[in-house]
Motif scaffolding. Structure first.
Motif, mmCIF file in Angstrom:
data_model
loop_
_atom_site.group_PDB
_atom_site.id
_atom_site.type_symbol
_atom_site.label_atom_id
_atom_site.label_comp_id
_atom_site.label_asym_id
_atom_site.label_seq_id
_atom_site.Cartn_x
_atom_site.Cartn_y
_atom_site.Cartn_z
ATOM 1 N N ALA A 43 40.628 35.359 49.001
ATOM 2 C CA ALA A 43 39.663 34.343 49.435
ATOM 3 C C ALA A 43 38.266 34.918 49.568
ATOM 4 O O ALA A 43 37.284 34.187 49.591
ATOM 5 C CB ALA A 43 40.109 33.724 50.760
ATOM 6 N N GLY A 44 38.149 36.244 49.674
ATOM 7 C CA GLY A 44 36.831 36.845 49.875
ATOM 8 C C GLY A 44 36.401 36.687 51.322
ATOM 9 O O GLY A 44 37.233 36.732 52.229
ATOM 10 N N SER A 45 35.106 36.493 51.543
ATOM 11 C CA SER A 45 34.575 36.392 52.902
ATOM 12 C C SER A 45 34.471 34.941 53.336
ATOM 13 O O SER A 45 33.902 34.114 52.634
ATOM 14 C CB SER A 45 33.188 37.032 52.970
ATOM 15 N N LEU A 46 35.013 34.657 54.494
ATOM 16 C CA LEU A 46 34.938 33.316 55.065
ATOM 17 C C LEU A 46 34.345 33.428 56.456
ATOM 18 O O LEU A 46 34.525 34.436 57.127
ATOM 19 C CB LEU A 46 36.336 32.707 55.197
ATOM 20 N N MET A 47 33.641 32.393 56.912
ATOM 21 C CA MET A 47 33.210 32.404 58.308
ATOM 22 C C MET A 47 33.450 31.043 58.935
ATOM 23 O O MET A 47 33.245 30.009 58.320
ATOM 24 C CB MET A 47 31.748 32.795 58.447
ATOM 25 N N PHE A 48 33.881 31.084 60.198
ATOM 26 C CA PHE A 48 34.150 29.890 60.981
ATOM 27 C C PHE A 48 33.218 29.942 62.186
ATOM 28 O O PHE A 48 33.268 30.906 62.944
ATOM 29 C CB PHE A 48 35.604 29.881 61.444
ATOM 30 N N ALA A 86 38.312 28.550 48.537
ATOM 31 C CA ALA A 86 39.138 29.166 49.573
ATOM 32 C C ALA A 86 38.711 28.794 50.988
ATOM 33 O O ALA A 86 39.399 29.131 51.944
ATOM 34 C CB ALA A 86 39.092 30.690 49.430
ATOM 35 N N ILE A 87 37.592 28.121 51.155
ATOM 36 C CA ILE A 87 37.168 27.795 52.518
ATOM 37 C C ILE A 87 38.114 26.741 53.080
ATOM 38 O O ILE A 87 38.247 25.661 52.520
ATOM 39 C CB ILE A 87 35.730 27.245 52.559
ATOM 40 N N LEU A 141 45.421 30.583 55.075
ATOM 41 C CA LEU A 141 45.423 31.903 54.461
ATOM 42 C C LEU A 141 46.828 32.498 54.378
ATOM 43 O O LEU A 141 46.984 33.699 54.148
ATOM 44 C CB LEU A 141 44.477 32.831 55.222
ATOM 45 N N GLY A 168 31.980 30.201 52.990
ATOM 46 C CA GLY A 168 32.649 31.161 52.115
ATOM 47 C C GLY A 168 32.313 30.916 50.657
ATOM 48 O O GLY A 168 31.404 30.147 50.338
ATOM 49 N N ALA A 169 33.051 31.596 49.786
ATOM 50 C CA ALA A 169 32.851 31.421 48.357
ATOM 51 C C ALA A 169 33.357 30.038 47.962
ATOM 52 O O ALA A 169 34.430 29.628 48.389
ATOM 53 C CB ALA A 169 33.597 32.497 47.578
#
Lengths: 439, 439
Positions: free
Chosen positions: B298-303, A136-137, B147, A305-306
């Motif tokens: 997607a759960g947790s994502l970071m940019f 999903a990233i 997303l 992310g995951a």
């Protein structure tokens, strides 16, 4: 109530990702329609066995074993079968029937990407594959679009969750490789045959995709230098920690200049490397993935992310599906694959990076001078030099030397390590690790 | 040599971002053309004073003071003037003349976004603004597109580099707020008037943009609850560290349910909050920005990346320019702004989160019972309760209580803190901080 144009969606495969995609398509139909500007009708799910047990309960009549017939009726085909065949044939059939494709199939893209992109370009179809790298990233779209006006210099990715989980356990819980593998297996992080993960094949497929995108060049998976993590020991992990590093399996795509010819090229490689504790990639724990991108103007970016999971991958597939639907509504071609740069892919020997070389040497006069001489003759410049705990085996005593180098050419380093190995003072080359993420 | 269709690009503004955009457009013309599928001709740069000194040396004949004339000749207009007027009028003029827009103007989007998006939609023009939030970090495109098939539940952003730099210095180097502000000023992180940064106005503008995108709802900037960092003390930062937290100024957009009405809504807010050390946002140091997104699938994502800078912002602008050019070549409408969800924006009192409340109390019998009673009566459930160093001022001795709560409704917490403040045992409410990034 707004009436949307209807688009027919065919799903190939109903495994952990496919079943989640189907569920979300049905549950969130209204929300997806308003985002896509078109209603998305799931017209069927092609499977091998209609009666096989599934993760998600879906209307029985959606299943069919006749993928070819299903494909012919679809505007958009989502391929989630995985592997090369029949996925490849199905995608080619769908392209030729005028459908757009959404796929999460990294193995297929890494080996047959150019064939599929060419086929799509000839008929003006689009191939979306955000889910193929790091679930999903969002990384494909940022590389293709957000950074389209920049020049990418380097991509460092933690793109295999299983091996990151194992290395993270070794680092944070002191596991041996065997213990870490056992836990990873138990939790379902590792397949029955873990070779694809631990030997770096999975990461190499993703490196191919990332390098091709980042450098607008077709990079065959065979050109990716690949080393797995099976040789990594607890001693290496512990030494790394004490020196302020952590060992991560990295997929690296880098723009480099061949020092001998002055030619610009790229390197794509996968290996376990040391990363400084302060580097954002060092904080990527457990089964997570992250891709660190260095661009000429944007500077350093990281996407985290995951990196796996049915729902997570389904999220990326649905994002692509909405993009494909918007394009169908809008008309006109989408973003094509670009290979205009066509840089040469340089072999691993042409790469420069830093190294940590650990040697066991006889604890006797002249050793340091000999080792330093070999390094200097080999063109390898030393940044740090530590002699640690001398141990004794009864007759002779042995010292451990940990050498940190400045940037050196891989071929020069390899030749120098051979020289070191054959020197009389050197009892054993314990470990050679590359240091990434620093200048 | 491929012949590309030519697109005319007008640049409004030649400040630190504009001059970099112009330089890159001229220097990388060939590369940009092959990525865009169209050659991008910079036809002029509108400025107030043609003879003013600039960061980058560009051909003199590009400059003009006649923005309106320039706009009329352009296919794509890049607005980098900043502020409301004349930026707003220029953009409306360009839209009505049929041009696509690329802008980095967060203040304008936060205050006049709906007007501009409506105008664009009426004529089928596109408005790109990746550079308006977190400079080169791709966040707009992932939210809008990657997303698009998911449901975002929460966005936590460190979106102001100046305040992050200051708070990071207080945390890592033990600076007071005054020292940190002085260093930030010296390094150019703070403007002459730092109010926009330290009072959270800049972050609130970005919160508006992020919340609108994430929740497909128009969120006016006035609806964003805003608290700055000027009240943060070294003592709070030190206490946070000792408790395993770090204080960050967060822009938060969250999907919430109003507990009293059961109505689904959203909250947009900016305040300094505690974040656990293990949270990926805790590792965002210096002037960097990061946006942490929690999505249903997607759960947790970071940019993560640089949140400011001329070159960095220019990278995002050029990415948008390439997207705009591709759309021009392809024809058809692009991705429109979507406000289909139209959720109510709930006030801060409706938000639930965790809190850390620090009290100075008289060190006498009955205090704990009194405090615990007030919390319980207020509907605030306690997770941790610490009594620390008692100090004596000669006659009476004082103890410090640090109370960590479970999730509580902001309005309940606020009423409870008022009760605590007026209780005879309580000498002073030292600090009330929210804890974010945890369940």
């Amino acid at each position: 109530m707004i009436e949307y144009r209807g688009l027919k969606v065919a799903l190939l495969g109903a495994g952990s990702v496919g079943s989640q995609v189907a569920r979300l398509l049905l549950e969130h139909a209204d929300e997806l329609a308003s985002r896509a500007g078109a209603s998305l009708e799931l017209i069927g799910i092609a499977v091998r066995d209609v009666d096989a047990p599934r993760d998600v309960d879906l209307p029985k009549e959606l299943y069919t074993t006749d993928a070819e017939q299903l494909i012919l009726s679809a505007d958009i085909v989502i391929e989630l079968i995985g592997g090369i065949e029949p996925a490849r044939s199905h995608i080619l059939q769908a392209i030729n029937a005028g459908a757009d494709i959404v796929t999460a199939n990294k193995a297929l893209l890494a080996t047959h990407g150019p064939e599929l992109f060419d086929a799509a370009e000839q008929v003006g179809a689009q191939l979306y594959y955000e889910a193929a790298v790091a679930a999903a990233i969002p990384i494909i779209r940022p590389l293709r679009e957000s950074l389209a006006g920049d020049r990418i210099n380097r991509v460092l990715g933690i793109v295999n969750g299983s091996t990151n989980y194992m290395l993270d356990r070794m680092d944070r819980f002191g596991d041996t490789m065997e213990d870490a593998a056992a836990v990873a297996s138990e939790l379902g992080y590792l397949e029955a045959d873990p070779t694809l993960d631990v030997e770096g094949y999975d990461a190499a497929q993703k490196a191919t995709i990332l390098a091709s995108l980042a450098f607008h060049t077709t990079v065959p998976v065979e050109a990716v230098h690949r080393e797995g993590i099976t040789g990594i020991t607890k001693a290496q992990v512990d030494l790394a920690r004490s020196e302020g590093y952590v060992i991560k399996l990295l997929a690296i795509a880098e723009r480099i200049v061949d020092e001998t010819t002055g030619e610009e090229g790229l390197s794509a490689r996968v290996y376990p490397a040391l990363i400084g504790r302060e580097h954002p990639l060092a904080a990527v724990h457990g089964g997570n993935n992250a891709v660190f991108v260095e661009a000429e103007n944007a500077g350093s970016l990281m996407f985290y992310g995951a990196g796996a999971g049915g729902k997570e991958t389904a999220s990326a597939v649905l994002g692509d599906l909405v993009s494909a639907a918007r394009r169908h509504v809008a008309g006109g071609p989408g973003v094509g694959e670009s290979t205009h740069a066509d840089l040469p892919v340089l072999e691993i020997g042409r790469v420069t990076t830093r190294y940590q070389v650990t040697l066991e040497v006889a604890d006797e006069p002249g050793v340091l001078a000999a080792v330093a001489g070999i390094l200097s003759d080999g063109g390898v410049s030393v940044e740090t030099f530590q002699q640690s705990v001398a141990s004794s085996d009864g007759t002779l005593s042995t010292a451990t030397l940990v050498i940190g180098t400045h940037r050196a050419l891989e071929s020069a380093l390899a030749a120098t390590v051979e020289q070191l190995a054959s020197n009389a003072h050197v009892e054993r080359v314990v470990s050679v690790l590359r240091v990434e993420g620093a200048e």
